[in-house]
Design an enzyme around this catalytic site. Structure first.
Site, PDB file in Angstrom:
ATOM      1  N   GLN A 157      -4.524  -5.359   6.895  1.00  0.00           N
ATOM      2  CA  GLN A 157      -5.561  -6.167   6.253  1.00  0.00           C
ATOM      3  C   GLN A 157      -5.740  -7.521   6.921  1.00  0.00           C
ATOM      4  OE1 GLN A 157      -7.661  -5.266   3.813  1.00  0.00           O
ATOM      5  NE2 GLN A 157      -6.770  -3.233   3.570  1.00  0.00           N
ATOM      6  N   CYS A 170      -4.872   2.725  -3.548  1.00  0.00           N
ATOM      7  CA  CYS A 170      -3.642   3.219  -2.907  1.00  0.00           C
ATOM      8  C   CYS A 170      -2.496   2.229  -3.065  1.00  0.00           C
ATOM      9  CB  CYS A 170      -3.872   3.539  -1.429  1.00  0.00           C
ATOM     10  SG  CYS A 170      -5.124   4.789  -1.180  1.00  0.00           S
ATOM     11  N   LYS A 206     -10.709  -0.656  10.415  1.00  0.00           N
ATOM     12  CA  LYS A 206     -10.936  -1.828   9.553  1.00  0.00           C
ATOM     13  C   LYS A 206     -11.352  -3.047  10.369  1.00  0.00           C
ATOM     14  CE  LYS A 206      -7.324  -0.611   6.190  1.00  0.00           C
ATOM     15  NZ  LYS A 206      -8.050   0.169   5.183  1.00  0.00           N
ATOM     16  N   ASP A 248       3.080  -4.663   7.943  1.00  0.00           N
ATOM     17  CA  ASP A 248       1.882  -3.845   7.762  1.00  0.00           C
ATOM     18  C   ASP A 248       0.700  -4.810   7.844  1.00  0.00           C
ATOM     19  OD1 ASP A 248      -0.301  -2.447   6.943  1.00  0.00           O
ATOM     20  OD2 ASP A 248       0.497  -1.864   4.981  1.00  0.00           O
ATOM     21  N   HIS A 280       0.872  -1.179   0.000  1.00  0.00           N
ATOM     22  CA  HIS A 280       0.000   0.000   0.000  1.00  0.00           C
ATOM     23  C   HIS A 280       0.912   1.233   0.000  1.00  0.00           C
ATOM     24  CE1 HIS A 280      -2.734   2.956   1.926  1.00  0.00           C
ATOM     25  NE2 HIS A 280      -3.731   2.173   1.559  1.00  0.00           N
TER      26      HIS A 280
END
Lengths: 419, 147
Positions: A213, A378, A236, A210, A134
């Protein structure tokens, strides 16, 4: 990320149609038709547990934290710190001192680059990223590259949308940092986090995950990952927007200079300088998003009660259903940019459909109240690599059902009628 | 919810399926590039201006039906117009798209013709940027051409 039978069998009652009722917005109808929310990779909807926790906190308990002696403030601080402990437990951090609340995952990544990166990287040092990152895990490094002249290297993709790890050892040679996503927000690909962290360490690099997600969708254990830092967003994972999380190994966070300066992050300020506060206050300058942190604590409790292994199992089943449905119904008219094996992916599907532009598809799906994202998500470098300017992305979560997938397929058919 | 038919009018779909003036122009024609960071769409406008008149115009790039058809219709409309006429024309279009300030003067007598079909876009505010992408890029190319 592996579902254990024992954990799943604790809660055989997982039923997304029932869970859906916990989310008031999903009961909303527009023009007499139900809402089909398939944009959770973007941001998730909120359960009553989170909405009520925040509203109750603001109605009954709101006060400053960490700086006032009165009972109300002490109670507010207790709730704020309670949320930190809950988040630490949720990702199996060694201690709550390793949890720093930020504005979002983007800020958490910027914090690492700005604080750890500036303190530890000099001209010519190498940072390894991947082609599926991202922008939040690209641009901060590029900013440091402009400032410091560090070198950026990239792990490429295989033809089946996995990271191509054949040259990982040579790519890692001389690398100081390996920063990668645990799950692609475009492809849905789930990366082998433990293996990548181990490879980074073997090469003498630190690892940054990261985890934006994956944390909302599967069990997370930062200790078994063997990571040095991990970042994710509250919004999220059923929590509110405005709060994100940086987790870092305590000795790394201890050694890092502060990020933002101001109140709360100091123990002393004199005319000739300042002394930093202890962790985690050192990285939480100013009044934090207090109610939001309380909301995130409620989200973590909500997800824990449901069981993250159950959420993951549900999304594997749903992925399997969606992949079969879309390929059987549309065949060559649909191209899904992502792995075919539901075990190797999350329930996020980017696709091209009958040559119709994603903006037009999302507009037409909107007529059926189907909410999807259209665009570059993104991740422009990745889009270029997969050869798309834009894709349509449907992303599913614990509250989505096979009926939502059916409505998506029906609505896609109506896009063909117009174009 | 406004009806989708307000957005996808037949003339718009026609220009999307069969874009006019697609291609490139060699120098001395100038070009300008525009993109919509929201969706990753990009567009290039090539402009050949001589003696204060747009002699030729072409466009390339990728985009949704609205951005592509709006640009296609625009190229048809501006070809042969003087620079001043093009500027007034763009102002009139942006006014229709609700994008002009109150202080800006818009010549209401300027006729948009087929382009009026894009009025329905205003009901879908997110798409206004799609409709105006080519037009803003044209303005940039025009500035470049008369420099």
């Amino acid at each position: 990320m592996v579902t254990t039978l024992t954990e799943a069998s604790h809660n055989m009652s997982f039923d997304s149609a029932v869970i859906r009722r916990d989310f008031p917005l999903l009961a909303k109808q527009i023009d007499g038709k139900p809402l089909v929310y398939l944009d959770s990779a973007n941001t998730s909807q909120k359960p009553n547990a989170v909405i009520d926790a925040m509203a109750n906190f603001m109605r009954e308990s709101y006060a400053p934290i960490n700086r006032s002696a009165y009972t109300l403030a002490a109670n507010a601080t207790e709730q704020y710190e309670g949320a930190r402990a809950a988040v630490a437990k949720f990702i199996n951090a060694k201690s709550a001192r390793e949890i720093v609340f930020t504005k979002n995952a983007t800020e958490a990544l910027n914090l690492i680059v700005s604080s750890w990166g500036r303190a530890n990287l000099k001209t010519g040092d190498v940072v390894l990223l991947t082609h599926m990152e991202h922008h939040a895990n690209i641009v901060p490094w590029q900013m440091l590259q402009q400032e410091r002249g560090i070198e950026l290297r990239w792990v490429p993709l295989t033809s089946d949308f996995q990271l191509d790890l054949t040259s990982l050892t040579s790519l890692l040679s001389g690398v100081k940092v390996f920063s990668f996503t645990s799950m692609s927000n475009v492809l849905g690909t789930i990366n082998p986090v433990e293996k990548l962290c181990a490879a980074a360490h073997a090469a003498g690099a630190i690892s940054i995950v990261d985890a934006c997600q994956s944390v909302p969708h599967s069990p997370s254990d930062v200790q078994s990952w063997g990571a040095d830092f991990a970042t994710f967003s509250g919004h999220k994972m059923c929590g509110p927007s405005g709060v994100g999380v940086l987790w870092g190994r305590e000795e790394l966070l201890e050694a890092m200079p502060p990020f933002l300066g101001g109140g709360n992050m100091i123990t002393d300020v004199r005319l000739d300088g300042f002394t930093c506060a202890e962790l985690p206050a050192k990285f939480e300058a100013g009044t934090p998003p207090i109610a939001e942190v309380v909301g995130l604590g409620a989200a973590v409790e909500y997800l824990t009660n449901i069981g993250m292994a159950n959420v993951r199992q549900h999304e594997i089943s749903l992925s399997s259903y969606v992949l079969d449905l879309l390929t059987n119904r549309f065949g060559d008219d649909i191209t899904i940019h992502g792995p075919r094996n539901p075990e190797l992916r999350g329930a996020t599907f980017s696709f091209a459909f009958r040559g119709i532009h994603p903006h037009d598809i999302s507009q037409i799906l909107d007529q059926s109240n189907v909410c999807v994202r259209a665009g570059h998500h993104c991740a422009k470098p990745l889009m270029k690599i997969i050869g798309a300017n834009a894709t349509t992305r449907a992303s599913f979560y614990l509250y989505n059902t096979t009926t939502d997938a059916d409505t998506l397929a029906d609505a896609l058919d109506s896009a063909s009628d117009i174009f | 919810m406004p009806g989708i038919e307000d957005l996808y009018r037949e003339i718009i779909l026609d220009h999307y399926r069969t874009p006019r003036n697609r291609g490139e122009l060699p120098p001395p024609a100038v070009y300008s590039e525009g993109n919509n960071p929201l969706c990753g769409d990009d567009i290039r406008i090539y402009l050949d201006v001589a003696d204060g008149v747009v002699r030729d115009v072409k466009f390339s790039g990728q985009g949704c039906s609205i951005s592509q058809s709006s640009t296609s219709m625009m190229t048809v409309a501006v070809k042969g117009k003087t620079v001043a006429e093009v500027q007034a024309f763009v102002r009139r279009f942006k006014h229709m798209m609700t994008l002009t300030n109150e202080s800006e003067t818009v010549d209401e007598s300027v006729k948009l013709g087929d382009i009026e079909a894009l009025q329905g876009v205003v009901k879908f505010p997110v798409r206004i940027k799609c409709a105006t992408l080519g037009w803003n890029t044209l303005l940039e190319a025009l500035t470049e051409a008369i420099k």
